[in-house]
Design an enzyme around this catalytic site. Structure first.
Site, short mmCIF file in Angstrom:
data_model
loop_
_atom_site.label_atom_id
_atom_site.label_comp_id
_atom_site.label_asym_id
_atom_site.label_seq_id
_atom_site.Cartn_x
_atom_site.Cartn_y
_atom_site.Cartn_z
N ARG A 37 0.82 -1.21 0.00
CA ARG A 37 0.00 0.00 0.00
C ARG A 37 0.85 1.26 0.00
O ARG A 37 0.54 2.23 -0.68
CB ARG A 37 -0.97 -0.02 1.19
CG ARG A 37 -2.12 -0.95 0.91
CD ARG A 37 -3.10 -1.08 2.07
NE ARG A 37 -4.22 -1.91 1.59
CZ ARG A 37 -5.26 -2.26 2.34
NH1 ARG A 37 -5.33 -1.88 3.60
NH2 ARG A 37 -6.23 -2.99 1.82
N TYR A 95 -6.17 -0.69 -6.98
CA TYR A 95 -5.54 -1.95 -6.56
C TYR A 95 -4.87 -1.83 -5.19
O TYR A 95 -4.65 -0.75 -4.71
CB TYR A 95 -4.65 -2.56 -7.63
CG TYR A 95 -3.45 -1.83 -8.19
CD1 TYR A 95 -2.83 -0.77 -7.54
CD2 TYR A 95 -2.91 -2.25 -9.40
CE1 TYR A 95 -1.71 -0.17 -8.08
CE2 TYR A 95 -1.78 -1.66 -9.95
CZ TYR A 95 -1.19 -0.61 -9.28
OH TYR A 95 -0.09 -0.03 -9.80
N GLU A 96 -4.66 -2.97 -4.57
CA GLU A 96 -4.22 -3.04 -3.16
C GLU A 96 -5.21 -2.34 -2.24
O GLU A 96 -4.83 -1.81 -1.20
CB GLU A 96 -2.82 -2.44 -2.98
CG GLU A 96 -1.74 -2.99 -3.86
CD GLU A 96 -1.50 -4.48 -3.67
OE1 GLU A 96 -1.90 -5.02 -2.63
OE2 GLU A 96 -0.94 -5.10 -4.59
N GLY A 97 -6.48 -2.37 -2.61
CA GLY A 97 -7.51 -1.76 -1.77
C GLY A 97 -7.92 -0.40 -2.28
O GLY A 97 -7.10 0.52 -2.30
#
Lengths: 595, 595
Positions: B301, B441-443
């Site tokens: 992140r 992406y990655e949340g």
């Protein structure tokens, strides 16, 4: 997903929010009625949903095709254009005296929204044709009009706006395309043109057998700068005095651009006069080309503004549908298993922003169109003058705000989809790719802000703007029933901020122009958000006073989006107000070598 | 245009703004020094500019190629990856005990910025490998590590994160991929995996002879939901106990996605167990997979947050170069002929936003990385604990803010170009297309805000955040020399607003979670803008106190961007504060059927 034209909201804005009935008091629109408008809108929705929508994704994937022989439109576009003509759509707005239906701009704007939502690339072609018709009708000599206008109004020929050159974009003073006088079949008005033009939307295609280019060029010996630019009509195929098509003119599409979006709309590099010179006819008087072009441009700017929210509407519909069907995470409301993501607060927040923002932009754009109708057609000259000032004031705001905000909302639409939004097959990314150009063409947002500041605010020392704000403040101060009351207050406070910001900008503008120009875009955006807030608060008031049971779902939804607008979006006015008040020196005073 | 790594600003942030020297007091970083950092950064700049940059446009145009035999990377990527290994870059961050150089995260973050600016698609591959190394190193059994880690650290094999399934995106509780226990060469830890995974970045390629997938799956009979998910190591090619490559595992890339951007990064649909089942080794303990995955995710992140501003930096460089060369319109400064558009106030405004915004994001991201370094390595446990809380707090802010703002600024970069920005060959559009995924992406940003609210604010009742704000207020209240003084005041006022908004959010969160979640993204964005304001004000103070003549150009520029940040960008905090204070009910309370 399939596009569905938002007929209910269009109808609400036209007939209730704006109460456009006074239009019927304009002699030119004596036959206009809500019923007529709704029936035209239903038809346009049918065309948009049934004909334009099905070729949107394929047109994006395929794009237009260039070859030495010319440009071929993406599959289905010829057939769609044929149906467009058969449906009589090209005539919608053109005055009756040149074979049109003479519908008011407000209705034409609502109609065009449905086309732009369904297929922006297609919609650009008739938009430019209409701009060319309009300029020609107002400024062209009778014989020129007689020869070219009828087939443009019927849609058998399309029109273009040919301005930009590689070195002359926002700055048209730099145009170099030359026009050399000839004695020809239109006598002294015939010229030979030589030069290269770029960014010509639908400059070449196979939808029609002729294309009528309106071209900016410089007559040999004309004064330098913008006062030496003239407007010429240059047909792709020469047209005899009997109206018959003759030889190909010396005009050629050299290439088409590979763009971020609107792939199905060919953006052409056009060469004029590679051989003997392109035959062109002077439109109106020499050296007044830029002034004439602004006639087209003003209409086009409103039509581009609507593209901003039309694409946002489409993005909203797709995102909302996805969010209703996509199951992820638990809803706080409980229930077994994963919940539709539309129940998650952050997804609601995004969708409400999209919905409320789009509705506000629609309302403001249609309000501006309506003022321009009154300005053109009202029987009272005082109404005409006031409406003209108001319409002129609003055009750059509509163009700048709706396109910038449209870009943001299309991006929000991708976000609602999560990773799926980044995959091209989903279709959500196309809205962002397509709408991105709207904040650029027909004058970037910076150019709009420049126009707003210089021509619309400083020229009358803020009279039109301050007059509008006073009228709005009076309306909002009158209050209304709950639950609209607190929303009216929010809107009212924001209008007060806009009044202060306007005074601040006028003060800045009285000094060095650069300081005012440095914050003109934030000011423009503030105008959009605040004026949108006014109309959304008005909508909340209307539906709060209402108790028609059949309409409850729509009215409850409108109240929800008005609340979302005033509480989630309008607060941006605070930021813009602060920027207008405090950022000018820091920007204008910076030495460019430090950037 | 060519990318130039912003070494001067990186150096300024590392060594002056953050004064990262205390790192040398961490036993693990005893040899760290500013000279070492600068020399590593120079090398990474050389690699980014000389190797990654030249294959960026071509990689975007060409994309990765899928066939039944596997995925072939775009031209030049194999060679670039070979040089990446030769340069020792994969080892940069890995601890010395597993063959790495053990550089601190702050330096690795600065290094990665240069790769992400030059070629985001390429940069994703080592980023995921490093995440896999990190998770494996912390949680894997010794024999598993011995067999797989060395070649991952050397870069000879790459790693992936394999989470998403069609029905399980943000909601990993819905994962269905099955793992069936086998007695194999790693005894009880060997499983057969069956399932389909999507959105697997660099899931298949020809840069290396093996790929190590870290896969989330459910052991047959495991509890439902997130507590029944385990992590498995699944190699593309099986590896014998002697370390030799054996047969192909039952893992296949079924297709790659056609995406808006990062075309050269293959986004794979991966099938595990189409035949006998994919051999996988349990990593750590059963049913703790999600917890382990979060180890990778947290590092990832931060690394995605930096992508947001890395692309914005690239977009800024390109836009500024264009604006210096493009002549349009007159400058108010006079001069003959058209002026470079960088002299026009609105273009200055846009470029200053890009420059100032990028610098602020860089500063905050490096600050967060530095805290995570102290948390990992400082000799004092109290410092470790405090820094860990701070780093954890900042990760979702860095990820959410830098990516959302990065998207906006990449779009601004297009705007600076006018129509030229919409043409793909210009390259400005790629930055927007590429960076758009970083907010997903990655949340997604919504997921980050969820994390910020639930795990970082409510869990400690705002202690870490309020502690940070107090420390900042103290610093800013101390004031500084002119011209920084007024900027410090602006930043200080904004921190006060953030304190109020934090209290409001905590109060909302004490009631129904949905109300707090409804404004969690605006709150996250406010955190980013305000914390960025703090660091930019600090920068202004530093350079105001400074009189080193050789550095004048940089310091004058830094002062200009600090001023731009505080006067043009920080005012957004006013809007976010209002939204946090007033919009929650309107969002959370809306019936989803009304949207």
């Amino acid at each position: 997903m399939m596009y569905r034209a938002p007929l209910r909201d269009l109808s609400f804005v036209l007939h209730r929010l704006l109460e456009e009935q006074p239009l019927a008091q304009c002699p030119a629109h004596a036959e206009y009625s809500a019923e007529l408008a709704d029936s035209v809108l239903s038809e346009s929705a049918r065309f948009a949903e049934g004909v334009l929508e099905p070729i949107n994704r394929s047109g994006d994937a395929e794009g237009a095709h260039w070859s030495e022989q010319g440009v071929r439109a993406a599959r289905g576009f010829r057939e769609a254009y044929r149906q467009f003509i058969e449906g009589g759509w090209p005539q919608l707005r053109a005055p009756a005296k040149i074979g049109g239906q003479g519908m008011p701009l407000i209705l034409a704007t609502a109609v065009q929204e449905t086309w732009a939502s369904a297929n922006l690339a297609f919609k650009l072609c008739p938009m430019l044709t209409y701009g060319a018709i309009h300029a020609l009708e107002i400024t062209g000599a009778p014989d020129l009009k007689a020869r070219f206008l009828p087939k443009m109004v019927s849609g058998e020929w399309t029109g273009t706006m040919v301005l930009t050159e590689p070195q002359a974009g926002s700055d048209l003073a730099l145009i170099r395309t030359r026009a050399v006088p000839q004695g020809g079949d239109l006598a002294a008005d015939e010229f030979r043109l030589f030069g290269q033009k770029i960014f010509i939307t639908w400059g070449e295609h196979d939808l029609t057998e002729n294309i009528i280019h309106l071209v900016l060029a410089r007559i040999d010996g004309a004064p330098e700068g913008v006062r030496g630019i003239s407007l010429f009509l240059v047909p792709k195929v020469l047209v005899g005095s009997d109206g018959r098509l003759g030889a190909r003119n010396d005009v050629r599409c050299v290439s088409i651009e590979h763009k971020l979006g609107i792939h199905a709309s060919p953006t052409c590099v056009m060469a004029f006069g590679e051989r003997e010179g392109a035959t062109g006819y002077l439109v109106g008087e020499a050296n007044r080309g830029l002034e004439y072009m602004f006639i087209m441009m003003n209409a086009a700017r409103l039509a581009v503004g609507l593209q901003g929210y039309a694409v946002a509407e489409r993005a909203f519909q797709q995102a909302a549908e996805y969010a209703r069907g996509r199951l992820q995470g638990r809803s706080s409301a409980g229930g077994k298993g994963a919940a539709p993501i539309i129940q998650h607060p952050d997804v609601k927040r995004m969708l409400l922003e999209m919905k409320a923002g789009t509705e506000a932009m629609r309302a403001l754009t249609l309000y501006a169109a309506w003022q321009l109708d009154l300005a053109e057609s009202h029987s009272d000259p005082a109404v005409r003058a006031r409406s003209q000032a108001l319409g002129d004031l609003l055009i750059p705001i509509v163009k700048g705000w709706c396109t910038e905000f449209g870009v943001e909302l299309a991006s929000t639409g991708i976000q609602v989809h999560g990773g799926t939004g980044f995959i091209e097959e989903t279709g959500a990314a196309q809205w962002l790719r397509d709408v991105r150009i709207t904040a650029i063409y027909e004058g970037t947002t910076g150019i709009q802000a420049n126009d707003l500041l210089g021509r619309k605010l400083l020229r009358d020392q803020g009279a039109a703007m301050m007059g509008l704000l006073s009228q709005i403040e009076q309306e909002l101060a009158a209050g209304g029933p709950e639950p609209a009351r607190s929303l009216l207050k929010e809107a009212h406070a924001a209008v007060g901020l806009l009044r202060e910001a306007t005074a601040k900008l006028l003060a800045l503008g009285a000094g060095e122009a650069d300081r005012a120009l440095a914050v003109a875009v934030p000011y423009l955006m503030m105008c959009g958000f605040v004026l949108g807030g006014w109309l959304m608060a008005r909508a909340a008031k209307l539906v709060s006073a209402d108790a028609a049971p059949a309409a409850q779902q729509f009215e409850a939804a409108k109240l929800a989006s008005a609340r979302a607008y005033l509480l989630q979006l309008l607060p941006r006015a605070l930021a813009y107000a602060r920027i207008v008040a405090g950022a000018a020196d820091g920007i204008a005073g910076v030495d460019a070598t430090l950037i």
